[in-house]
Design an enzyme around this catalytic site. Sequence first.
Site, short mmCIF file in Angstrom:
data_model
loop_
_atom_site.label_atom_id
_atom_site.label_comp_id
_atom_site.label_asym_id
_atom_site.label_seq_id
_atom_site.Cartn_x
_atom_site.Cartn_y
_atom_site.Cartn_z
N LYS A 143 0.06 9.75 3.06
CA LYS A 143 0.13 10.04 4.50
C LYS A 143 1.41 10.84 4.82
O LYS A 143 1.39 11.76 5.62
CB LYS A 143 0.09 8.75 5.33
CG LYS A 143 -1.21 7.97 5.26
CD LYS A 143 -2.44 8.79 5.61
CE LYS A 143 -2.79 8.83 7.08
NZ LYS A 143 -4.04 9.61 7.33
N PRO A 191 1.34 3.69 -2.22
CA PRO A 191 0.73 4.99 -2.53
C PRO A 191 0.03 5.62 -1.33
O PRO A 191 0.07 6.83 -1.14
CB PRO A 191 -0.28 4.65 -3.64
CG PRO A 191 0.26 3.39 -4.25
CD PRO A 191 0.87 2.63 -3.12
N TYR A 192 -0.58 4.77 -0.50
CA TYR A 192 -1.22 5.28 0.72
C TYR A 192 -0.19 5.93 1.64
O TYR A 192 -0.41 7.00 2.19
CB TYR A 192 -1.94 4.12 1.43
CG TYR A 192 -2.58 4.49 2.74
CD1 TYR A 192 -3.74 5.25 2.78
CD2 TYR A 192 -2.02 4.08 3.95
CE1 TYR A 192 -4.33 5.60 4.00
CE2 TYR A 192 -2.60 4.41 5.16
CZ TYR A 192 -3.75 5.16 5.19
OH TYR A 192 -4.33 5.51 6.39
N TYR A 193 0.97 5.29 1.76
CA TYR A 193 2.03 5.85 2.60
C TYR A 193 2.57 7.16 2.02
O TYR A 193 2.89 8.10 2.76
CB TYR A 193 3.18 4.85 2.79
CG TYR A 193 2.91 3.89 3.91
CD1 TYR A 193 3.23 4.22 5.22
CD2 TYR A 193 2.28 2.68 3.67
CE1 TYR A 193 2.96 3.36 6.26
CE2 TYR A 193 2.00 1.80 4.70
CZ TYR A 193 2.35 2.15 6.00
OH TYR A 193 2.06 1.29 7.02
N ILE A 199 0.84 -1.21 0.00
CA ILE A 199 0.00 0.00 0.00
C ILE A 199 0.87 1.26 0.00
O ILE A 199 0.59 2.25 0.67
CB ILE A 199 -1.01 0.04 1.17
CG1 ILE A 199 -0.30 -0.19 2.52
CG2 ILE A 199 -2.12 -0.97 0.97
CD1 ILE A 199 -1.19 0.16 3.72
#
Lengths: 213, 213
Positions: free
Chosen positions: A132, A127-129, A125
């Site tokens: 964030k 891209p999520y990091y 994940i």
Amino acid sequence: MKVFVIGAHGNVGRLVVSQLKMAGHEVTAGIRNPEQKSDFEEDGIKTANVDLLGKPESLAVSLDEFDAVVFTAGSGGKTGDDMTLLIDLDGAVKSMQAAEIAGVKRYVMVSAMFAEDRNRWSETIKPYYVAKFYADEWLRYRTNLDYTILEPGALTFDEGTGKINTDGIEGGAIAREDVASAVVASLALPNTIKKTIPMVNGTTGIKDALSAF
Amino acid sequence: MKVFVIGAHGNVGRLVVSQLKMAGHEVTAGIRNPEQKSDFEEDGIKTANVDLLGKPESLAVSLDEFDAVVFTAGSGGKTGDDMTLLIDLDGAVKSMQAAEIAGVKRYVMVSAMFAEDRNRWSETIKPYYVAKFYADEWLRYRTNLDYTILEPGALTFDEGTGKINTDGIEGGAIAREDVASAVVASLALPNTIKKTIPMVNGTTGIKDALSAF
């Protein structure tokens, strides 16, 4: 304290709202979908619509006269989804800008463990990091908010234990219920301001762990 | 000047490389795919592999002893593609960090018109604008680089006119050839350092327009 929760209908958000209420705060549930309204109103909780795709100035109107904002909205962290950029990054930053426009100083961000360290981002994940990371960096360096960034490990639906570990060395799991407790506890602990606090299941009571951080 | 071009095989990048060479610079084409190597070597241009998904420290090794970095890589701005986050945002920031690690001060970013103004982002490629916005903001506020951010309007494959308009009021088109000329010109113009320069087709010679900005 008058607290506005962005992402109130999410899996962490719902627990944050109910725990804030239990702790005696005056809480407003910021929701994306007006159909979610009834889920809160039956518990006597006020709601307000939040459009993270809209303008910060519009969101600021809703935040007027609040003491604190909690950001726990999330696109779900799916890969191949533009909402990661639009919600987890730009939406989060808009909420910070809205808080500043409205004069709300206190801001608690629910982030993710190791978000600040590119070398430890989960490949699945990533891209999520990325989202964030840049949102958290904005909060640290581009705002004057009294922020606390909470960085829970892998979220579970387990019952909370009330105990965490904040040393940030190893990843691990944590119950969403304990994350919600940490949000509520941090609002009452000024020492958590301007701090980034990793948290997984542990052996220290949440309030003690955060007081000592 | 020894110039390293990141995204050298792209539609703007290829023009930047050839114009830099024509202007007498010592240019290295930073490429993603080793198969692109021969396209440059047949023109006597050195190449170096660039992995924007890797670590800034690795990229920094390639940038050692260069005088300037030009960033013109792009994921293509497709929606629903994680590469927007990973290349246009985090890859760009990694290249800035790499430049700083390597001690390269001068950095020219090819961005997009109105990237700094959320109210003017194109709806159809909004995620691309989010990525460009946060990358450009990092360059402005989180680095000590001598940056120039060029913000061309809609890119065309037309022949360059050598003339632009930099007032930033209205959007419009611009030939990639003219964008490349602007990159080369800005490297020779210290007044463009720490500036964000919008550009569309216009009536002023590129060098004059940039000198006066």
